[in-house]
Design an enzyme around this catalytic site. Sequence first.
Site, PDB file in Angstrom:
ATOM      1  N   SER A  62      43.498  41.019  32.159  1.00 21.26           N
ATOM      2  CA  SER A  62      43.886  41.028  33.568  1.00 21.26           C
ATOM      3  C   SER A  62      44.441  39.690  34.000  1.00 21.26           C
ATOM      4  CB  SER A  62      42.663  41.364  34.432  1.00 21.26           C
ATOM      5  OG  SER A  62      42.942  41.185  35.803  1.00 21.26           O
TER       6      SER A  62
ATOM      7  N   TYR B  60      34.023  40.178  37.649  1.00 22.31           N
ATOM      8  CA  TYR B  60      34.971  41.038  36.932  1.00 22.31           C
ATOM      9  C   TYR B  60      35.967  40.209  36.143  1.00 22.31           C
ATOM     10  CZ  TYR B  60      39.373  43.403  36.212  1.00 22.31           C
ATOM     11  OH  TYR B  60      40.551  43.843  35.644  1.00 22.31           O
TER      12      TYR B  60
ATOM     13  N   LYS C 109      36.686  39.546  31.792  1.00 23.49           N
ATOM     14  CA  LYS C 109      37.937  39.643  31.042  1.00 23.49           C
ATOM     15  C   LYS C 109      38.194  38.358  30.257  1.00 23.49           C
ATOM     16  CE  LYS C 109      39.332  43.787  32.198  1.00 23.49           C
ATOM     17  NZ  LYS C 109      39.477  44.854  31.194  1.00 23.49           N
TER      18      LYS C 109
END
Length: 322
Positions: free
Chosen positions: A110, A134, A138
């Site tokens: 991402s 989040y 990644k």
Amino acid sequence: GAGYIGSTVATACIEAGMQVVILDDLSTGLRAFCEGRDLYEGDIADPEILTRLLSDHPDIDAVVHCAARIVVAESVTDPLGYYDTNVGRTIVLLQRLRDAGVSRIVFSSSAAVYAGESGQGADENSPLAPSSPYATTKAMVEQILKDAATNDDFRAIALRYFNPIGADPQMRTGLQNPLPSHALGKIMRARATGEPFSITGTDWPTRDGSGLRDYIHVWDLALAHVAAVQRFDDVSTPDEPYQVINIGTGEGVTVRELVAAFERVTGEPLPTIDTDRRPGDQAGAFAIVDRAADVLDWRAERSVDDGVRDAITWAAKLPSVR
């Protein structure tokens, strides 16, 4: 393979002549997206299912890893759950793939891993500063892949997605969540309920003060995966086994400009209100995509208006799909 991006990637791979095997627990994906496809229903860290899948398919050439929880605000309130799902279970998956001799990994990363305070372009060497659990998951999986690739466990390509919108242009798959958390989903919900759309944060360092993102059509994103699989051995080599590639349009679109695109597509005005920033928000960034063009021979071809139009068309179809 049963979610928004994974199902669209699977369709694009099939159209490119690849055989596809899907592993999905259907916690957020739709079984309907897997009709006619080889589906193994279960968790990516379930040793029994992984053993059976890898035994049934000893000829797997590459794995595209799209499984993750992805809601930024939710990750702020449930960081342990996000680290467990996105990092812990990925480690189990990677161990099983390594032991089975599966040597090619394409990872769905991402653009959230980048420092997003400037609203400017980011290339693959731009500073990393994930601002939410989040985003940190990644970045952590990227580091795991890099270290494991350095150890010759396998080779890996991390595709750093920017912001997918739209649906399969043939309306076979699309966003499976009727109440998505991203900006376009909230714009569509505001139109459906008749309430104003909230622009969260209006003092960012962008040209109009609203957050800026690089909105890429999900079909363009899927075709980038096809290119990554097809060109894998040219990109990820024994000498440089871990590679990172930005996948975006190369153009930034502010939230206000996204609203304007929605108004162009629908032909109707959309009332908005300005509100405060949310936890985990950033000014944003857009992709510098020279590397994708060079090594994958891939470029985004669809506009933000195309993405908005396909998203609206898909949303009308979704109740019948579900």
